[in-house]
Design a protein around this motif. Structure first.
Motif, PDB file in Angstrom:
ATOM      1  N   ILE A 559     -10.797   3.810   3.146  1.00  0.00           N
ATOM      2  CA  ILE A 559     -10.485   2.404   2.841  1.00  0.00           C
ATOM      3  C   ILE A 559      -8.981   2.156   2.852  1.00  0.00           C
ATOM      4  CG2 ILE A 559     -10.595   0.654   1.019  1.00  0.00           C
ATOM      5  CD1 ILE A 559     -13.349   1.760   0.288  1.00  0.00           C
ATOM      6  N   SER A 560      -8.192   3.075   2.316  1.00  0.00           N
ATOM      7  CA  SER A 560      -6.736   2.894   2.308  1.00  0.00           C
ATOM      8  C   SER A 560      -6.205   2.753   3.727  1.00  0.00           C
ATOM      9  CB  SER A 560      -6.059   4.071   1.611  1.00  0.00           C
ATOM     10  OG  SER A 560      -6.433   4.160   0.263  1.00  0.00           O
ATOM     11  N   LEU A 561      -6.680   3.595   4.624  1.00  0.00           N
ATOM     12  CA  LEU A 561      -6.231   3.560   6.009  1.00  0.00           C
ATOM     13  C   LEU A 561      -6.674   2.267   6.690  1.00  0.00           C
ATOM     14  CD1 LEU A 561      -4.936   4.957   8.457  1.00  0.00           C
ATOM     15  CD2 LEU A 561      -7.145   6.080   8.874  1.00  0.00           C
ATOM     16  N   VAL A 562      -7.917   1.856   6.472  1.00  0.00           N
ATOM     17  CA  VAL A 562      -8.413   0.631   7.104  1.00  0.00           C
ATOM     18  C   VAL A 562      -7.623  -0.580   6.613  1.00  0.00           C
ATOM     19  CG1 VAL A 562     -10.406  -0.910   7.308  1.00  0.00           C
ATOM     20  CG2 VAL A 562     -10.709   1.569   7.526  1.00  0.00           C
ATOM     21  N   LYS A 563      -7.354  -0.641   5.320  1.00  0.00           N
ATOM     22  CA  LYS A 563      -6.571  -1.764   4.796  1.00  0.00           C
ATOM     23  C   LYS A 563      -5.187  -1.811   5.440  1.00  0.00           C
ATOM     24  CE  LYS A 563      -6.536  -1.286   0.327  1.00  0.00           C
ATOM     25  NZ  LYS A 563      -6.265  -1.667  -1.076  1.00  0.00           N
ATOM     26  N   GLU A 564      -4.521  -0.671   5.510  1.00  0.00           N
ATOM     27  CA  GLU A 564      -3.189  -0.638   6.101  1.00  0.00           C
ATOM     28  C   GLU A 564      -3.241  -1.010   7.583  1.00  0.00           C
ATOM     29  OE1 GLU A 564       0.166   0.046   4.760  1.00  0.00           O
ATOM     30  OE2 GLU A 564      -1.171  -0.899   3.317  1.00  0.00           O
ATOM     31  N   GLY A 565      -4.228  -0.473   8.301  1.00  0.00           N
ATOM     32  CA  GLY A 565      -4.357  -0.792   9.723  1.00  0.00           C
ATOM     33  C   GLY A 565      -4.606  -2.269   9.954  1.00  0.00           C
ATOM     34  N   PHE A 566      -5.518  -2.851   9.191  1.00  0.00           N
ATOM     35  CA  PHE A 566      -5.822  -4.271   9.360  1.00  0.00           C
ATOM     36  C   PHE A 566      -4.642  -5.152   8.951  1.00  0.00           C
ATOM     37  CE2 PHE A 566     -10.757  -4.588   9.494  1.00  0.00           C
ATOM     38  CZ  PHE A 566     -10.766  -3.682  10.554  1.00  0.00           C
ATOM     39  N   ARG A 567      -3.863  -4.719   7.970  1.00  0.00           N
ATOM     40  CA  ARG A 567      -2.669  -5.500   7.595  1.00  0.00           C
ATOM     41  C   ARG A 567      -1.641  -5.495   8.728  1.00  0.00           C
ATOM     42  NH1 ARG A 567      -2.766  -3.134   1.477  1.00  0.00           N
ATOM     43  NH2 ARG A 567      -3.654  -4.961   0.436  1.00  0.00           N
ATOM     44  N   ILE A 568      -1.515  -4.355   9.406  1.00  0.00           N
ATOM     45  CA  ILE A 568      -0.615  -4.304  10.570  1.00  0.00           C
ATOM     46  C   ILE A 568      -1.103  -5.263  11.650  1.00  0.00           C
ATOM     47  CG2 ILE A 568       0.141  -2.840  12.486  1.00  0.00           C
ATOM     48  CD1 ILE A 568       0.287  -0.506  10.495  1.00  0.00           C
ATOM     49  N   PHE A 569      -2.413  -5.258  11.924  1.00  0.00           N
ATOM     50  CA  PHE A 569      -2.958  -6.165  12.933  1.00  0.00           C
ATOM     51  C   PHE A 569      -2.784  -7.624  12.519  1.00  0.00           C
ATOM     52  CE2 PHE A 569      -5.992  -2.545  14.163  1.00  0.00           C
ATOM     53  CZ  PHE A 569      -5.209  -2.177  15.253  1.00  0.00           C
ATOM     54  N   LEU A 586     -16.424   0.414  11.695  1.00  0.00           N
ATOM     55  CA  LEU A 586     -16.403   0.704  10.269  1.00  0.00           C
ATOM     56  C   LEU A 586     -17.802   0.921   9.707  1.00  0.00           C
ATOM     57  CD1 LEU A 586     -13.763  -1.862   8.926  1.00  0.00           C
ATOM     58  CD2 LEU A 586     -13.400   0.400   9.932  1.00  0.00           C
ATOM     59  N   PRO A 587     -17.958   1.899   8.815  1.00  0.00           N
ATOM     60  CA  PRO A 587     -19.245   2.053   8.114  1.00  0.00           C
ATOM     61  C   PRO A 587     -19.461   0.877   7.168  1.00  0.00           C
ATOM     62  CG  PRO A 587     -17.619   3.612   7.280  1.00  0.00           C
ATOM     63  CD  PRO A 587     -16.993   2.967   8.468  1.00  0.00           C
ATOM     64  N   GLU A 588     -20.706   0.655   6.785  1.00  0.00           N
ATOM     65  CA  GLU A 588     -21.064  -0.504   5.968  1.00  0.00           C
ATOM     66  C   GLU A 588     -20.313  -0.531   4.649  1.00  0.00           C
ATOM     67  OE1 GLU A 588     -22.395  -3.899   4.559  1.00  0.00           O
ATOM     68  OE2 GLU A 588     -22.720  -3.165   6.611  1.00  0.00           O
ATOM     69  N   SER A 589     -20.136   0.627   4.012  1.00  0.00           N
ATOM     70  CA  SER A 589     -19.452   0.662   2.721  1.00  0.00           C
ATOM     71  C   SER A 589     -18.018   0.168   2.828  1.00  0.00           C
ATOM     72  CB  SER A 589     -19.476   2.084   2.148  1.00  0.00           C
ATOM     73  OG  SER A 589     -18.813   2.985   3.032  1.00  0.00           O
ATOM     74  N   ARG A 591     -16.937  -1.948   5.340  1.00  0.00           N
ATOM     75  CA  ARG A 591     -17.016  -3.370   5.699  1.00  0.00           C
ATOM     76  C   ARG A 591     -17.227  -4.235   4.455  1.00  0.00           C
ATOM     77  NH1 ARG A 591     -20.407  -1.732  10.119  1.00  0.00           N
ATOM     78  NH2 ARG A 591     -22.221  -2.653   9.082  1.00  0.00           N
ATOM     79  N   ALA A 592     -17.934  -3.703   3.456  1.00  0.00           N
ATOM     80  CA  ALA A 592     -18.234  -4.483   2.258  1.00  0.00           C
ATOM     81  C   ALA A 592     -17.075  -4.508   1.261  1.00  0.00           C
ATOM     82  CB  ALA A 592     -19.477  -3.916   1.575  1.00  0.00           C
ATOM     83  N   TYR A 593     -16.059  -3.659   1.445  1.00  0.00           N
ATOM     84  CA  TYR A 593     -14.949  -3.625   0.506  1.00  0.00           C
ATOM     85  C   TYR A 593     -14.220  -4.969   0.546  1.00  0.00           C
ATOM     86  CZ  TYR A 593     -10.883  -2.004  -2.060  1.00  0.00           C
ATOM     87  OH  TYR A 593      -9.889  -1.860  -2.994  1.00  0.00           O
ATOM     88  N   PRO A 594     -13.954  -5.610  -0.616  1.00  0.00           N
ATOM     89  CA  PRO A 594     -13.462  -6.990  -0.626  1.00  0.00           C
ATOM     90  C   PRO A 594     -12.215  -7.252   0.216  1.00  0.00           C
ATOM     91  CG  PRO A 594     -14.194  -6.391  -2.813  1.00  0.00           C
ATOM     92  CD  PRO A 594     -14.290  -5.145  -1.987  1.00  0.00           C
ATOM     93  N   MET A 595     -11.179  -6.396   0.124  1.00  0.00           N
ATOM     94  CA  MET A 595      -9.973  -6.669   0.899  1.00  0.00           C
ATOM     95  C   MET A 595     -10.224  -6.507   2.391  1.00  0.00           C
ATOM     96  SD  MET A 595      -6.901  -7.620   1.345  1.00  0.00           S
ATOM     97  CE  MET A 595      -5.963  -7.720  -0.169  1.00  0.00           C
ATOM     98  N   VAL A 596     -11.036  -5.534   2.779  1.00  0.00           N
ATOM     99  CA  VAL A 596     -11.364  -5.375   4.201  1.00  0.00           C
ATOM    100  C   VAL A 596     -12.114  -6.608   4.696  1.00  0.00           C
ATOM    101  CG1 VAL A 596     -12.646  -3.991   5.876  1.00  0.00           C
ATOM    102  CG2 VAL A 596     -11.384  -2.862   4.027  1.00  0.00           C
ATOM    103  N   ARG A 597     -13.038  -7.085   3.876  1.00  0.00           N
ATOM    104  CA  ARG A 597     -13.795  -8.280   4.251  1.00  0.00           C
ATOM    105  C   ARG A 597     -12.886  -9.512   4.305  1.00  0.00           C
ATOM    106  NH1 ARG A 597     -18.518  -9.567   5.737  1.00  0.00           N
ATOM    107  NH2 ARG A 597     -19.680 -11.392   4.978  1.00  0.00           N
ATOM    108  N   PHE A 598     -11.940  -9.601   3.387  1.00  0.00           N
ATOM    109  CA  PHE A 598     -10.980 -10.703   3.398  1.00  0.00           C
ATOM    110  C   PHE A 598     -10.143 -10.690   4.679  1.00  0.00           C
ATOM    111  CE2 PHE A 598      -6.656 -12.199   2.501  1.00  0.00           C
ATOM    112  CZ  PHE A 598      -6.896 -13.488   2.061  1.00  0.00           C
ATOM    113  N   LEU A 599      -9.665  -9.509   5.074  1.00  0.00           N
ATOM    114  CA  LEU A 599      -8.858  -9.421   6.297  1.00  0.00           C
ATOM    115  C   LEU A 599      -9.694  -9.729   7.533  1.00  0.00           C
ATOM    116  CD1 LEU A 599      -6.800  -6.253   5.299  1.00  0.00           C
ATOM    117  CD2 LEU A 599      -5.928  -8.584   5.529  1.00  0.00           C
TER     118      LEU A 599
END
Length: 680
Positions: A559-569, A586-589, A591-599
């Motif tokens: 999740i930390s990596l996905v958040k950072e990657g999506f923030r760069i994008f 992304l795995p479902e877990s 995708r469901a994380y709130p900040m990932v879903r927000f981005l």
């Protein structure tokens, strides 16, 4: 464990809070550098401030605490309670030694604001921070790197048998040690906090300290300090701050700045204490009961922070406390006069001071009257309850009877102090403070211990996110001399760490070279992510996005990596990259994380799918969004972007200034907006 001496006891146990206390650290190096701290000082030079000095661009070697799972069920936290016939203080050793509850038995009320919810949010220098109680911040500007992490915790006794609770740590950025000794003598109406800070190095360093105390906010309430002027931060349109000297109590805008509810927006008031007066800060309530923070003279700073009465300020309070909780303000004390500065600390310096917290009764007609009369009333009441000479004498007496005594271990902290002691031993240098037992090194320190002991730096055979990072000069020099594995091959892991150190030192071109050399040896998440960060800092957008995606494809479950990657994008408005990776990788877990879903919703709005984006930001988990950073405006941005895309689709003109922002999306405490103050 229970210790009793006379009417004072120290007892270990648990304390129940609503929330999830598990806060793992991110495996990524924090390579998204802070923006340069920009403050325009309009303070006269003769005030002697160190504005802008000692600031840092990143929190290395610390890593972030950035994955949140808020919970509505209670959790038990390890706790230590100090108690006598007048006061009860509950500390949480695994949450940075936070003083979570401070209760006055005589007044039958909490002196500090006790938050019943544990709702970590992104306000600390390492991300996670929680509101409430008393917090103690060392080293660098902001909420401490260890604010919600375990600290070394010992117990000992003063010479008369009074129990003492000690928290201590080795600060990895400044290279200093600090210890906090709390004691509550029999029949005392004040809790004492004795602080000792040592710079063991041969070089000067910069130092920062602020105690941060939350107290309840009330409609009739006044902050009284021995000052006639205050330093105020004003936000400027270009992202800079202006530090300006204002009169007290009536500020330049024409309202009484010592009344917290008078502040329309969030504001720091750094009170300019008069040197001839004893340092204190009193919170006085309508009935004349109050809370006082007094100290010996080294703590020359005092502050009031109010969230302000705007929609954004009220929303932040609900976010941190829960919607049904009373609001709070903060009183603070520091070694400098403002938080826009750090103070030079000489090599081998030892700094000590004593703080005292307790209730204080004053006459309401005096403290809510003319300012000089309020000051006299506060000073006389404090002098009678706790003379300044008694504080100074207690500080001096407890140097030998408390500060330099060894304690008995209750809870262990991380092994970085032990690693530093090993380095010092091998280098023939004196060890850290002998009364502080830093234990043994562990898994996080293993690569660096191997390097110290001449066994080389590890070279994992598989893609591996490092357990820790190091930017201390002595270790950087060791890595410069190492490059090969025992077999003669280049060490991809070592090269990646050299790239991290190059970013920390500001040499982004060298960082690119080191990360590319690492990837030439072995493809790795650390190599791709580090290269992406270096390329971002070099302004090479397309290459940065390519490396970011390569890192995400290796560890899409992180999740930390996905958040950072999506923030760069998002920063690069690469909407389709976010949409594609979210939907296919992304795995479902995750995708469901709130900040990932927000981005993901942000990317949808950016790409034109504004209806779906609006549905997502209305989801409860996304609206709460623990990861939103203090001062961040992404919620208002996405809402305005949605309205803009809607207008474009309908062929209508769009004026962002004419769009009313719903309160649930308003996290702008610096905006002067109207709101309902009935819960205050």
């Amino acid at each position: 464990m229970r210790m009793v001496q006379g009417g004072t006891s120290l007892e270990t146990g648990v304390y129940s809070l609503v929330g999830n206390g598990e806060l793992p650290r991110s495996p990524l190096p924090p390579l998204r550098l802070f923006p340069p701290y920009q403050v325009i000082s309009q303070v006269p030079p003769e005030d002697g401030l160190w504005v802008g000095k000692g600031m840092v661009r990143d929190v290395l070697p610390y890593t972030m605490v950035d994955v949140y799972h808020w919970s509505d069920t209670p959790s038990d936290f390890p706790a230590v309670t100090l108690e006598n016939s007048h006061l009860k203080a509950v500390f949480l050793p695994t949450c940075g030694g936070r003083l979570w509850k401070f209760y006055d038995k005589d007044r039958r009320q909490d002196l500090f604001y006790e938050n019943p919810f544990f709702r970590p949010s992104c306000l600390g220098i390492c991300d996670a921070w929680a509101a409430g109680g008393g917090e103690f911040n060392f080293g660098v500007r902001g909420h401490d790197a260890s604010t919600l992490q375990p600290l070394f915790t010992d117990v000992l006794q003063d010479e008369d048998g009074t129990p003492v609770l000690r928290f201590y740590e080795y600060h990895r950025i400044r290279g200093i040690t600090y210890q906090r000794d709390f004691f509550l003598p029999e029949n005392s109406r004040f809790l004492f906090h004795r602080v000792r800070v040592v710079n063991p190095r041969d070089e000067d360093t910069f130092f920062y300290y602020w105690a941060n105390i939350a107290v309840k906010e009330m409609p009739r309430q006044r902050i009284v300090v021995p000052a006639d002027t205050t330093y105020v931060n004003y936000s400027l349109a270009d992202g800079k701050d202006s530090l300006t000297k204002n009169p007290l109590p009536i500020c330049r805008e024409g309202f009484d700045a010592t009344i917290p509810v008078n502040h329309a927006t969030a504001r720091d008031n750094f009170f300019n204490l008069e040197s001839r007066e004893r340092p204190y800060e009193l919170v006085a309530y309508e009935d004349g009961e109050g809370v006082v923070l007094a100290s010996t003279r080294r703590l020359q700073g005092r502050k009031l922070f109010a969230w302000g009465m705007s929609n954004g300020g009220r929303h932040w309070q609900q976010h941190l406390l829960g919607t049904d909780q009373r609001s709070y303000v903060e009183i603070q004390a520091g070694v400098c006069k403002t938080q826009a500065e750090c103070m030079p600390m000489p090599a081998h310096a030892v700094w000590e001071w004593l703080e005292a917290y307790g209730g204080l009764t004053v006459r309401p007609e005096c403290v809510f009257g003319e300012w000089q009369e309020a000051r006299r009333e506060a000073r006389e009441a404090l002098d009678q309850a706790l003379p300044q000479e008694a504080l100074e004498e207690l500080l001096e007496r407890t140097r030998l009877s408390v500060a330099l005594r060894k304690g008995k271990r209750l809870f262990a902290g991380p092994g970085w102090g032990a690693l530093e002691n090993l380095r010092r031993q091998l280098a023939g240098e004196s060890l850290l403070e002998p009364q502080l037992d830093f234990g043994e090194t562990g898994e996080e320190q293993a690569p660096w211990r191997s390097l110290l002991e001449g066994r080389g730096f590890p070279c994992p055979e598989e893609d591996w996110l490092a357990p820790s990072y190091m930017v201390q000069p002595e270790f950087c020099r060791m890595l410069e001399k190492e490059e090969q594995t025992p077999s003669g091959a280049r060490n991809w892991f070592l090269l990646a760490h050299r790239g991290i150190q190059a970013i920390h030192q500001g040499d982004f071109s060298l960082a690119e070279k080191e990360f590319r050399a690492s990837l030439a040896c072995r493809e790795s998440t650390l190599g791709h992510y580090g290269l992406a960060c270096a390329l971002r800092l070099l302004g090479r957008r397309e290459e940065c996005m390519t490396s970011t995606e390569a890192a995400l494809r290796l560890h899409p479950e992180n999740i930390s990596l996905v958040k950072e990657g999506f923030r760069i994008f998002r920063e690069m408005e690469a909407w389709k990259s976010i949409l594609s990776l979210y939907e296919t990788l992304l795995p479902e877990s995750v995708r469901a994380y709130p900040m990932v879903r927000f981005l993901y919703a942000y990317a949808m709005a950016g790409d034109g799918a504004w209806r779906k984006a609006e549905e997502i930001i209305q989801e409860k988990a996304v609206r709460e969004l623990p990861d939103i950073r203090e001062g961040e405006t992404t919620f208002s941005e996405i809402y305005l972007l949605i309205r803009q895309r809607e207008a474009e689709e309908k062929g209508l003109p769009f004026d962002p200034l004419a769009v009313p922002l719903p309160p649930q999306y308003d996290f702008r405490p610096s905006q002067d907006t109207t709101q309902d103050t009935t819960k205050s």
